[in-house]
Design a protein around this motif. Sequence first.
Motif, short mmCIF file in Angstrom:
data_model
loop_
_atom_site.label_atom_id
_atom_site.label_comp_id
_atom_site.label_asym_id
_atom_site.label_seq_id
_atom_site.Cartn_x
_atom_site.Cartn_y
_atom_site.Cartn_z
N SER A 32 19.12 -5.51 48.47
CA SER A 32 18.74 -6.87 48.90
C SER A 32 17.22 -6.91 49.06
CB SER A 32 19.42 -7.22 50.21
OG SER A 32 20.80 -7.20 50.02
N GLN A 33 16.67 -8.11 48.97
CA GLN A 33 15.20 -8.24 48.98
C GLN A 33 14.72 -8.87 50.29
OE1 GLN A 33 14.31 -10.53 45.47
NE2 GLN A 33 15.25 -9.04 44.09
N SER A 34 14.18 -8.04 51.18
CA SER A 34 13.75 -8.56 52.48
C SER A 34 12.42 -9.34 52.37
CB SER A 34 13.60 -7.41 53.48
OG SER A 34 12.74 -6.44 52.92
N VAL A 35 11.75 -9.22 51.20
CA VAL A 35 10.44 -9.84 51.02
C VAL A 35 10.47 -11.35 51.27
CG1 VAL A 35 10.77 -10.08 48.50
CG2 VAL A 35 8.48 -9.99 49.42
N HIS A 36 11.66 -11.97 51.10
CA HIS A 36 11.75 -13.43 51.23
C HIS A 36 11.85 -13.92 52.67
CE1 HIS A 36 12.35 -13.33 46.92
NE2 HIS A 36 13.32 -12.44 47.11
N GLU A 37 12.21 -13.00 53.57
CA GLU A 37 12.49 -13.41 54.96
C GLU A 37 11.34 -14.20 55.57
OE1 GLU A 37 13.61 -9.82 57.01
OE2 GLU A 37 15.45 -9.69 55.79
N MET A 38 10.12 -13.73 55.36
CA MET A 38 8.98 -14.38 56.01
C MET A 38 8.69 -15.77 55.44
SD MET A 38 5.62 -12.46 54.59
CE MET A 38 6.16 -10.90 54.01
N TYR A 39 9.28 -16.10 54.29
CA TYR A 39 9.05 -17.42 53.69
C TYR A 39 10.19 -18.39 54.01
CZ TYR A 39 5.58 -14.78 51.11
OH TYR A 39 4.52 -13.97 50.78
N GLY A 40 11.25 -17.91 54.63
CA GLY A 40 12.36 -18.78 54.99
C GLY A 40 13.17 -19.24 53.78
N GLY A 41 13.09 -18.54 52.68
CA GLY A 41 13.85 -18.90 51.48
C GLY A 41 13.43 -17.99 50.35
N VAL A 42 14.17 -18.04 49.24
CA VAL A 42 13.87 -17.13 48.13
C VAL A 42 12.66 -17.65 47.34
CG1 VAL A 42 14.76 -16.15 45.98
CG2 VAL A 42 16.28 -16.44 47.94
N VAL A 43 11.67 -16.78 47.13
CA VAL A 43 10.50 -17.13 46.32
C VAL A 43 10.76 -16.56 44.92
CG1 VAL A 43 7.99 -16.97 46.10
CG2 VAL A 43 9.04 -16.93 48.38
N PRO A 44 11.00 -17.43 43.92
CA PRO A 44 11.46 -16.94 42.61
C PRO A 44 10.60 -15.84 41.99
CG PRO A 44 11.66 -19.31 42.72
CD PRO A 44 10.95 -18.90 43.96
N GLU A 45 9.29 -15.99 42.05
CA GLU A 45 8.41 -15.00 41.40
C GLU A 45 8.54 -13.63 42.10
OE1 GLU A 45 6.84 -14.94 38.65
OE2 GLU A 45 5.91 -13.00 39.06
N LEU A 46 8.62 -13.67 43.43
CA LEU A 46 8.78 -12.41 44.17
C LEU A 46 10.14 -11.78 43.88
CD1 LEU A 46 7.25 -13.32 47.67
CD2 LEU A 46 6.18 -12.11 45.77
N ALA A 47 11.14 -12.64 43.70
CA ALA A 47 12.49 -12.13 43.41
C ALA A 47 12.50 -11.39 42.08
CB ALA A 47 13.49 -13.29 43.38
N SER A 48 11.87 -11.97 41.06
CA SER A 48 11.93 -11.29 39.76
C SER A 48 11.13 -9.99 39.78
CB SER A 48 11.54 -12.20 38.60
OG SER A 48 10.26 -12.69 38.78
N ARG A 49 10.02 -9.98 40.53
CA ARG A 49 9.26 -8.73 40.63
C ARG A 49 10.07 -7.64 41.32
NH1 ARG A 49 3.51 -10.39 42.97
NH2 ARG A 49 3.52 -12.40 41.96
N ALA A 50 10.77 -8.04 42.39
CA ALA A 50 11.58 -7.05 43.12
C ALA A 50 12.74 -6.55 42.25
CB ALA A 50 12.12 -7.66 44.42
N HIS A 51 13.32 -7.44 41.44
CA HIS A 51 14.39 -7.00 40.52
C HIS A 51 13.86 -5.92 39.56
CE1 HIS A 51 17.63 -9.64 41.60
NE2 HIS A 51 16.95 -10.74 41.37
N GLN A 52 12.62 -6.15 39.09
CA GLN A 52 12.04 -5.16 38.15
C GLN A 52 11.91 -3.80 38.81
OE1 GLN A 52 8.37 -6.86 36.75
NE2 GLN A 52 9.39 -8.35 35.47
N GLN A 53 11.53 -3.82 40.09
CA GLN A 53 11.38 -2.52 40.79
C GLN A 53 12.74 -1.87 41.06
OE1 GLN A 53 9.19 -3.76 44.22
NE2 GLN A 53 7.22 -3.54 43.21
N ASN A 54 13.74 -2.72 41.32
CA ASN A 54 15.03 -2.19 41.80
C ASN A 54 16.02 -1.81 40.71
OD1 ASN A 54 14.17 -2.64 44.39
ND2 ASN A 54 15.23 -4.60 44.63
N ILE A 55 15.90 -2.43 39.55
CA ILE A 55 17.01 -2.36 38.60
C ILE A 55 17.34 -0.92 38.16
CG2 ILE A 55 15.59 -2.93 36.52
CD1 ILE A 55 18.95 -4.49 36.85
N ILE A 56 16.34 -0.13 37.84
CA ILE A 56 16.65 1.23 37.35
C ILE A 56 17.23 2.10 38.47
CG2 ILE A 56 15.66 3.35 36.35
CD1 ILE A 56 13.92 1.48 34.60
#
Length: 339
Positions: A32-56
């Motif tokens: 799960s991506q905790s990076v969005h918590e401080m914004y009160g919702g999912v930030v799409p660009e941050l989500a895709s960056r985190a997916h890139q880090q997490n997927i492998i």
Amino acid sequence: MDITILGIESSCDDTSAAIIHNGVLLSNVIASQSVHEMYGGVVPELASRAHQQNIIPVVSEALRRAKIEKSQLSAVAFTRGPGLMGSLLVGTSFAKGFAQVLDIPLIDVNHLQAHILAHFIQEPDVERKMPNFPFICLLVSGGNSQIVLVKSYKEMEIIGQTIDDAAGEAFDKCAKVMGLPYPGGPFIDKLAKEGDAKAFMFHKPHIEAYNYSFSGLKTSFLYFLRDKIAENPNFIEEHKADLCASLQKTIVDILMDKLVKVVKNLNIKEVAVAGGVSANSGLRDRILAYGAKRGWNVYVPKPAFTTDNAAMVAITGYFKFQDKDFCGVELPPFSKVVI
Ligand code: KG4
């Protein structure tokens, strides 16, 4: 024939990989991506960056926990949509590359169908009652609220859906107004247990047919609080549990009202719930109690299979594999709701 499917989910803010062997879940890893918590919702660009880090790492861990070698995989199933385009692109691209390198089939999965088919995930040594076709599924998540007639593993018809916000969005947006963390649904659920559900009344919409609307509720909640805070700045703090209980009851009332009509009119008493909001204890209690009274067979998923996860993608891939329903690498992801 042995069928081993790697499922990949990246439609929103959870990166997940799972292995299903002959319909039985061997592993289900979720980052799960905790990076969005401080914004009160999912930030799409941050989500895709985190997916890139997490997927492998997530895929490697799913294989390791399942004790499966890459060479044993029969196919790779991935969430094609709906979801956030940037997030979907990460899982989709990874799945395509992985399947090509291994020279195994690729299977595209509709995220909404996967939420519904989560009811068919088998786990080692776990007895689970599974819905019989046809059944009605209330699919409620952060992005969708639908009533779906499920005729078979692959034949599904949306018979009602939200015309604006989803139920999960109503939970999350109202939670934000009360200063609760994101996503607010689980916090409201927890606080509601200590509150009086009859303390406050909120707007219930009158929407045609089997459709839903939640944007009016969100606005009425906001204006209600604005007026109360003008009289007493500590209103939210002093009434948080009652506010959560009353709000939760209103959302559950809205969801149940249409569901009951559908069950009655279609005369189908196999009823399931799916999606993130199906983890809500108020909704679970109500649908189980209602079902027991009316002779419905009610199916509520294991909490781990309610929110986004790759186990549901892998089980959908497993059914599609048996039909040889594969896709090509040129197939693009899609963001909008279709089923
Ligand atoms: O299915 P999901 O993980 O993601 C989407 O595909 O949208 O659903 C996430 C949603 C969020 O809105 C979250 O607040 C809600 O599910 N949710 C809950 C509960 N657990 C998750 N809402 C109410 N009560 C809960 N216990």
